[in-house]
Scaffold this motif. Structure first.
Motif, short mmCIF file in Angstrom:
data_model
loop_
_atom_site.label_atom_id
_atom_site.label_comp_id
_atom_site.label_asym_id
_atom_site.label_seq_id
_atom_site.Cartn_x
_atom_site.Cartn_y
_atom_site.Cartn_z
N ALA A 23 26.73 5.12 19.10
CA ALA A 23 25.30 5.42 19.09
C ALA A 23 25.01 6.67 18.25
O ALA A 23 24.08 6.69 17.44
N LEU A 24 25.83 7.73 18.42
CA LEU A 24 25.57 8.94 17.64
C LEU A 24 25.89 8.70 16.16
O LEU A 24 25.16 9.21 15.28
N ARG A 25 26.94 7.94 15.87
CA ARG A 25 27.20 7.60 14.45
C ARG A 25 25.99 6.92 13.84
O ARG A 25 25.60 7.21 12.71
N HIS A 114 21.05 15.83 27.72
CA HIS A 114 20.33 15.82 26.44
C HIS A 114 19.13 14.89 26.46
O HIS A 114 18.49 14.68 25.43
N VAL A 115 18.85 14.31 27.63
CA VAL A 115 17.72 13.40 27.78
C VAL A 115 16.69 14.05 28.70
O VAL A 115 17.01 14.40 29.85
N ALA A 145 22.31 10.32 22.62
CA ALA A 145 22.66 10.58 21.22
C ALA A 145 21.46 11.11 20.45
O ALA A 145 21.59 12.04 19.64
N GLU A 146 20.28 10.56 20.74
CA GLU A 146 19.07 11.04 20.05
C GLU A 146 18.77 12.49 20.44
O GLU A 146 18.43 13.32 19.59
N GLY A 147 18.91 12.80 21.74
CA GLY A 147 18.67 14.17 22.19
C GLY A 147 19.68 15.14 21.62
O GLY A 147 19.34 16.27 21.24
N LEU A 148 20.92 14.70 21.56
CA LEU A 148 21.98 15.54 21.02
C LEU A 148 21.76 15.80 19.53
O LEU A 148 21.95 16.92 19.05
#
Ligand code: 4NP
Length: 157
Positions: A23-25, A114-115, A145-148
């Motif tokens: 997801a983060l990738r 992170h959410v 992942a978006e929050g991070l």
């Protein structure tokens, strides 16, 4: 500034943390941001294994290929190599705190810290459930992942 780096950690490194890595990738690539990303497990049962087929399937449904990932166990040097080590649940966070060398610079957190509104919560382990649980896992790790990514790109916020 050096390339930011993130290690995702769960128990087996075959379900939640490979999905978080995928997801983060995906969100970093879409945003044009370079991040060094890896994942590992606190346990060693699945070392060398590909992600669970159900995890591979849910990632593929969202256009993300995690089939080449192979499980490994967390090691002491990880605490020096990564800026952020992000645990999927509270048990694994506690284990990371136990393993962390005293002088380790890595910042430890939970994925759902992170959410907005989910701070302190765990990403549920989908391993012993049915395939539908993996859809929920994907939504949670994607939000994390978006929050991070926001935290990494706008560290003052
Ligand atoms: P994960 O899920 O920690 O999200 O990779 C699990 C995978 C394997 C096991 C437990 C959780 N296991 O007990 O083998």
């Amino acid at each position: 500034m050096s390339t930011p780096s993130v290690l995702f950690v769960c128990l087996g490194n075959i379900c939640r943390s490979p999905l978080a890595e995928g997801a983060l990738r995906a969100v970093a690539a879409r945003a044009g941001v370079t991040i060094l990303i890896d994942s590992a497990g606190t346990g060693n049962w699945h070392v060398g294994d590909a992600p669970d087929p159900r995890a591979q399937a849910v990632a593929a449904r969202h256009g993300v290929d995690i089939s080449a990932l192979r499980a490994r166990q967390v090691r002491a040097e990880d605490f020096h190599r990564f800026d952020h080590i992000v645990a999927m649940d509270r048990d694994n966070l506690a284990e990371l705190r136990r393993l962390a060398p005293a002088d380790a610079p890595a910042r430890l957190s939970l994925m759902l810290d992170h959410v907005p509104g989910r701070k302190g919560k765990s990403v549920a382990d989908p391993y012993f459930g049915d395939a539908s649980g993996f859809g929920a896992t994907w939504e949670e790790v994607l939000a994390g992942a978006e929050g991070l990514l926001d935290r990494i790109t706008q560290p003052r916020r």
